[in-house]
Design an enzyme around this catalytic site. Structure first.
Site, PDB file in Angstrom:
ATOM      1  N   VAL A 124     -13.876  35.107 -14.026  1.00  0.00           N
ATOM      2  CA  VAL A 124     -12.461  34.691 -14.605  1.00  0.00           C
ATOM      3  C   VAL A 124     -11.975  33.808 -14.903  1.00  0.00           C
ATOM      4  O   VAL A 124     -11.883  33.149 -14.314  1.00  0.00           O
ATOM      5  CB  VAL A 124     -11.787  36.270 -13.826  1.00  0.00           C
ATOM      6  CG1 VAL A 124     -10.336  36.135 -14.460  1.00  0.00           C
ATOM      7  CG2 VAL A 124     -11.891  37.750 -13.215  1.00  0.00           C
ATOM      8  N   GLU A 174     -17.030  28.302  17.669  1.00  0.00           N
ATOM      9  CA  GLU A 174     -19.027  28.453  17.556  1.00  0.00           C
ATOM     10  C   GLU A 174     -18.958  27.141  16.855  1.00  0.00           C
ATOM     11  O   GLU A 174     -20.511  27.100  17.415  1.00  0.00           O
ATOM     12  CB  GLU A 174     -18.489  29.712  16.469  1.00  0.00           C
ATOM     13  CG  GLU A 174     -18.102  31.058  17.005  1.00  0.00           C
ATOM     14  CD  GLU A 174     -17.657  32.271  15.935  1.00  0.00           C
ATOM     15  OE1 GLU A 174     -17.529  33.436  16.451  1.00  0.00           O
ATOM     16  OE2 GLU A 174     -17.730  31.799  15.116  1.00  0.00           O
TER      17      GLU A 174
END
Length: 237
Positions: free
Chosen positions: A50, A142
């Site tokens: 878009v 992490e």
């Protein structure tokens, strides 16, 4: 219902770090949108970008020139990396939001060990084996933990000229503790676990520069070719 997306898959972002560090393959965390919605007959999936929205006319313009009309428009364009006014760091401090990001980081991390193996200069080897993760939220923790595991377990017997277990994994946080959104006791436990894995945590440490071969953290110049950015998010432009 028309679903527009620049990619043709849905991505489970919480496990992107596993793809970035070689623990999972891309298909394990990405599923085709058409497959997910195959039984919902009133949905049309279009892989498109878009480029314009006319709210008054309720019209969406696509990159290829097409225009779509609708009664209701939902914009869920996600987020991007926040460099806090230092966007020029982006080429040297890769963030983790897409599969492309994950594959780029995986190539960079594994390539760093290969470059270290090839180098005969001790200082250059050390620079290749220094890994800096900026931001100690869930993604940063992490990433740092998995990098420490890779260095000390996964790769420990695979090289002849270097010792991967001597790699330095530095997690940098500008605040006072890791995982600041969690309870202090949980933050402290996470930091202890990360340090047991061999990671190094530095809190109250601001990053003032990032370049191709170094980062400056709390005034200290650290030679490194791998800086991973997990310090913040911003709304999609």
């Amino acid at each position: 219902i028309t679903l527009l997306d620049r990619s043709n898959h849905h991505l489970f972002q919480p496990l992107l770090y596993q793809v970035a560090t070689g623990g999972l393959s891309a298909p394990a965390i990405a599923a085709p949108l058409r497959h997910i919605l195959r039984r919902q007959r009133n949905v049309r999936v279009l892989m498109a970008e878009v480029v314009g929205i006319d709210a008054t006319a309720r019209r969406v313009r696509l990159a290829d020139g097409q225009e779509l009309d609708g009664d209701l428009l939902l914009v869920a364009s996600g987020s991007t990396h926040a460099y806090f006014g230092n966007e020029h760091w982006a080429p040297h401090a890769h963030g983790l939001k897409t599969l492309d990001d994950a594959m780029r980081i995986r190539a960079q991390v594994l390539g760093a060990f290969e470059h270290a193996e090839l180098s005969s200069d001790p200082a250059e080897r050390a620079a290749w084996l220094n890994f800096v993760v900026v931001g100690a939220g869930p993604t940063g923790v992490e990433l740092a933990g998995t990098l420490a595991e890779i260095a000390r377990h996964t790769l420990r017997s695979g090289f002849r000229s270097i010792d991967p277990t001597r790699a330095r994994v530095l997690l940098v946080e500008g605040g006072s503790r890791v995982l600041s959104a969690f309870e202090p006791a949980m933050s402290a436990r996470a930091q202890r676990q990360l340090e047991r894995l061999g990671g190094e945590v530095r809190t109250n440490a601001a990053v003032s520069a990032v370049a191709a071969d170094h980062a400056i953290i709390a005034g200290e110049r650290i030679a490194t070719h791998t800086v991973l950015w997990a310090a913040g998010v911003a709304a999609s432009p």
